[in-house]
Design an enzyme around this catalytic site. Structure first.
Site, PDB file in Angstrom:
ATOM      1  N   SER A  24       0.831  -1.210   0.000  1.00  0.00           N
ATOM      2  CA  SER A  24       0.000   0.000   0.000  1.00  0.00           C
ATOM      3  C   SER A  24       0.864   1.257   0.000  1.00  0.00           C
ATOM      4  CB  SER A  24      -0.931  -0.001   1.213  1.00  0.00           C
ATOM      5  OG  SER A  24      -0.196  -0.189   2.406  1.00  0.00           O
ATOM      6  N   ASN A 111      -1.950  -2.895  13.153  1.00  0.00           N
ATOM      7  CA  ASN A 111      -3.406  -2.728  13.110  1.00  0.00           C
ATOM      8  C   ASN A 111      -3.880  -1.515  13.908  1.00  0.00           C
ATOM      9  OD1 ASN A 111      -3.208  -5.016  11.642  1.00  0.00           O
ATOM     10  ND2 ASN A 111      -4.108  -6.385  13.185  1.00  0.00           N
ATOM     11  N   THR A 156     -40.695  26.100  -8.702  1.00  0.00           N
ATOM     12  CA  THR A 156     -40.928  24.727  -8.260  1.00  0.00           C
ATOM     13  C   THR A 156     -41.161  23.977  -9.566  1.00  0.00           C
ATOM     14  OG1 THR A 156     -43.319  24.982  -8.092  1.00  0.00           O
ATOM     15  CG2 THR A 156     -42.064  25.439  -6.085  1.00  0.00           C
ATOM     16  N   HIS A 157     -40.712  22.732  -9.637  1.00  0.00           N
ATOM     17  CA  HIS A 157     -40.759  21.953 -10.883  1.00  0.00           C
ATOM     18  C   HIS A 157     -40.020  22.663 -12.023  1.00  0.00           C
ATOM     19  CE1 HIS A 157     -44.153  19.774  -8.920  1.00  0.00           C
ATOM     20  NE2 HIS A 157     -44.440  20.985  -8.486  1.00  0.00           N
ATOM     21  N   SER A 278     -14.511  26.523 -26.607  1.00  0.00           N
ATOM     22  CA  SER A 278     -14.665  25.316 -27.401  1.00  0.00           C
ATOM     23  C   SER A 278     -13.615  25.330 -28.498  1.00  0.00           C
ATOM     24  CB  SER A 278     -16.066  25.292 -28.008  1.00  0.00           C
ATOM     25  OG  SER A 278     -16.082  24.496 -29.167  1.00  0.00           O
ATOM     26  N   LYS A 284     -18.368  29.956 -27.851  1.00  0.00           N
ATOM     27  CA  LYS A 284     -18.637  29.264 -26.595  1.00  0.00           C
ATOM     28  C   LYS A 284     -17.774  29.722 -25.419  1.00  0.00           C
ATOM     29  CE  LYS A 284     -20.711  25.786 -26.018  1.00  0.00           C
ATOM     30  NZ  LYS A 284     -21.170  24.515 -26.540  1.00  0.00           N
ATOM     31  N   ASN A 286     -17.718  27.920 -21.834  1.00  0.00           N
ATOM     32  CA  ASN A 286     -18.347  26.813 -21.107  1.00  0.00           C
ATOM     33  C   ASN A 286     -18.121  26.894 -19.596  1.00  0.00           C
ATOM     34  OD1 ASN A 286     -19.222  25.693 -23.539  1.00  0.00           O
ATOM     35  ND2 ASN A 286     -17.278  24.611 -23.819  1.00  0.00           N
ATOM     36  N   GLU A 291     -19.657  22.328 -14.026  1.00  0.00           N
ATOM     37  CA  GLU A 291     -19.948  21.030 -14.658  1.00  0.00           C
ATOM     38  C   GLU A 291     -19.095  19.920 -14.043  1.00  0.00           C
ATOM     39  OE1 GLU A 291     -20.693  21.231 -19.236  1.00  0.00           O
ATOM     40  OE2 GLU A 291     -19.318  22.847 -18.710  1.00  0.00           O
ATOM     41  N   TYR A 318      -9.196  -7.105  12.590  1.00  0.00           N
ATOM     42  CA  TYR A 318      -8.591  -6.573  11.379  1.00  0.00           C
ATOM     43  C   TYR A 318      -8.601  -7.611  10.258  1.00  0.00           C
ATOM     44  CZ  TYR A 318      -5.237  -4.783   8.021  1.00  0.00           C
ATOM     45  OH  TYR A 318      -4.653  -4.357   6.857  1.00  0.00           O
ATOM     46  N   GLN A 323      -7.167  -2.493   4.126  1.00  0.00           N
ATOM     47  CA  GLN A 323      -6.157  -1.641   3.490  1.00  0.00           C
ATOM     48  C   GLN A 323      -6.784  -0.845   2.331  1.00  0.00           C
ATOM     49  OE1 GLN A 323      -1.986  -2.937   3.052  1.00  0.00           O
ATOM     50  NE2 GLN A 323      -2.428  -3.049   0.868  1.00  0.00           N
ATOM     51  N   LYS A 326      -8.156   3.237   2.146  1.00  0.00           N
ATOM     52  CA  LYS A 326      -7.441   4.492   1.980  1.00  0.00           C
ATOM     53  C   LYS A 326      -7.738   5.236   0.692  1.00  0.00           C
ATOM     54  CE  LYS A 326      -4.224   2.662   5.055  1.00  0.00           C
ATOM     55  NZ  LYS A 326      -5.117   1.471   5.045  1.00  0.00           N
TER      56      LYS A 326
HETATM   57  N1  ARG Z   1      -1.096  -1.468   5.298  1.00  0.00           N
HETATM   58  C1  ARG Z   1      -2.014  -2.041   6.231  1.00  0.00           C
HETATM   59  C2  ARG Z   1      -3.373  -1.337   6.086  1.00  0.00           C
HETATM   60  O1  ARG Z   1      -3.383  -0.276   5.581  1.00  0.00           O
HETATM   61  C3  ARG Z   1      -1.532  -1.832   7.625  1.00  0.00           C
HETATM   62  C4  ARG Z   1      -2.047  -2.829   8.581  1.00  0.00           C
HETATM   63  C5  ARG Z   1      -1.475  -4.157   8.261  1.00  0.00           C
HETATM   64  N2  ARG Z   1      -1.770  -5.118   9.223  1.00  0.00           N
HETATM   65  C6  ARG Z   1      -1.584  -6.434   8.985  1.00  0.00           C
HETATM   66  N3  ARG Z   1      -1.863  -7.227   9.952  1.00  0.00           N
HETATM   67  N4  ARG Z   1      -1.163  -6.876   7.836  1.00  0.00           N
HETATM   68  O2  ARG Z   1      -4.388  -1.871   6.446  1.00  0.00           O
END
Ligand code: ARG
Length: 455
Positions: A24, A111, A156-157, A278, A284, A286, A291, A318, A323, A326
């Site tokens: 990650s 974790n 309205t509408h 454009s 144009k 825009n 948008e 966990y 992971q 993120k």
């Molecule tokens: N990179 C992992 C995550 O974002 C960190 C936690 C990893 N924990 C594990 N037991 N492999 O979730």
């Protein structure tokens, strides 16, 4: 033998592609400052509790500070083989200060570490989002304050309904942003508790001081259950729902800005800085920014769905699945920050074509309700008044006239209750200013609201 921090149990190296697939670091490196912040507080606590010596704690802290500088100066290259930001930093630390660096992870697991990192990061981001929201709120209020004379059609509408002050319309969006702010503050309070100390899932055998670490890191307290601490991502989901609602609001405003800047409405002009041309049609200009914000609403909703689906039916505690929390979270943050920043400036610089709004407000029999209310005040039950004015409007349509253009004789064809003073009620100003109740569109009600907001 493996070079991995967890290599002890393994006899064969990780498959290269598996390494890439499970890493990650590419996206979680943005957590580095928070990872270091959390680790420093943890190390100091280990020293204070005499789990490690105070000299060891000091060496770790100095080492972490150096790594921080190194990352900031772009001198540290992250490695995919080290999987994530946590292990990249820890490996660097051991490289720098030797075996003592290996003591940092005492009483902790990745974790609870990742859980604390995301919370620290999100908390900082929320604080900057709160200031972007305040800026947008300010530009909406400024538009309202500077255009108090402008009357526009209220719909309205998307059919002309009753005339309203343009300021009132702007303040409607202010209400939405104010609710967004309160939602964000609310969720910030809920998640600002520290999960560190949960260990991998069950707590730790070391005599740690969670409360002290929490205080150092600016948390309001500590989480109460170790299993939940490492498996909870509610805060990310709550944040993405806040963000989805915010984007829904921005998409509505975007849609209106797109409509209003068309030649057909011609109510506003966005500054050139927020539009593009454009490549084929020279005339144009825009409204790209609204948008795009309207379009980006989709990915923010998608991110919320991703997180909800990611967490659905996950057993405690966990799981590596997590992971995947993120990227949707980071993408949401980037998207709303960009959208808010650009919106605040665009609204401030938007030019209002009050004359065109007024012409549109006068079309579409927007004061018909005022004639009905007039008849009610003369004693007619509202339903009958509605009927009278309905017939009046039909007459206007057939004769291509507007309500204020009717002669008194024409008015009286529909009700004898109507007298010469009707003309005082059917102007746009009279219609708007008659709606004085709190939250209404009358100039005095809107001014009262602006004064309240200024406090
Ligand atoms: N990179 C992992 C995550 O974002 C960190 C936690 C990893 N924990 C594990 N037991 N492999 O979730």
């Amino acid at each position: 033998m493996s070079s991995k921090l967890w290599g002890g149990r393994f006899t064969q190296p990780t498959d290269k592609f598996v390494e890439e697939f499970t890493a990650s670091i590419e996206f979680d490196q943005r957590l580095y400052a928070y990872d270091i912040q959390g680790s420093k507080a943890h190390a100091e606590m280990l020293g204070r509790q005499e789990i490690i010596s105070s000299d060891e704690a000091k060496q770790i802290i100095v080492g972490l500070d150096e790594i921080m500088k190194g990352i900031e100066a772009g001198k540290i290259e992250f490695s995919v083989a080290l999987e994530d930001i946590h292990m990249n930093i820890e490996a660097r630390l051991i490289e720098r200060i030797g075996a003592v660096g290996g003591k940092l992870h005492t009483g902790r697991s990745r974790n609870d570490q990742v859980a604390v990192d995301i919370r620290l990061y999100l908390r900082d981001e929320i604080d900057s989002i709160l200031s972007y929201l305040a800026a947008l709120e300010g530009s909406l209020i400024k538009q309202a304050r500077e255009n108090l004379d402008v009357i526009m059609p209220g719909y309205t509408h998307l059919q002309t309904a009753q005339p309203v002050l343009y300021s009132h319309h702007m303040l409607a969006y202010r209400e939405m942003i104010a609710r967004d702010i309160s939602r964000l503050q609310d969720l910030r309070t809920r998640f600002n508790v520290m999960p560190l100390g949960a260990g991998a899932l069950a707590g730790t055998t070391f005599n740690i001081d969670r409360e002290w670490v929490a205080e150092q890191l600016g948390f309001d307290g500590v989480t109460r259950n170790s299993l939940d601490s490492v498996s909870d991502r509610d805060f990310a989901i709550e944040f993405c729902s806040f963000a989805s609602i915010l984007m829904m609001h921005l998409s509505r405003l975007s849609e209106e800005l797109v409509l209003w800047s068309s030649a057909d409405f011609n109510f506003i002009e966005l500054s050139d800085a927020f539009c593009t041309g454009s490549s084929i049609m020279p005339q144009k200009k825009n409204p790209d920014v609204p948008e795009l914000v309207r379009g980006k609403t989709g990915r923010v909703y998608g991110n919320l769905m991703s997180l909800l689906t990611l967490m659905k039916a996950l057993p405690l505690a966990y799981n590596k699945d997590m992971q995947e929390d993120k990227e949707p979270l980071f993408d949401t943050l980037d998207t709303i920050k960009g959208s808010l920043k650009i919106f605040a400036d665009m609204i401030t610089e938007m030019a209002v074509k009050g004359g065109n709004m007024r012409v549109a407000a006068a079309r579409g029999f927007s004061t018909a309700t005022d004639v009905a209310d007039y008849c009610v005040r003369k004693g007619l039950p509202f339903r009958q008044a509605h009927e009278v004015v309905g017939r009046t409007v039909r007459y206007c349509v057939e004769n291509n006239k507007d309500i204020p253009e009717l002669s008194l004789a024409e008015f009286q064809k529909f009700s004898e209750l109507i007298e010469a003073d009707i003309y005082d009620y059917v102007t746009l100003e009279a219609s708007v200013n008659a709606r004085k109740s709190t939250g209404g569109t009358a100039r005095e009600a809107v001014e009262r609201e602006l004064a309240r907001l200024a406090e």
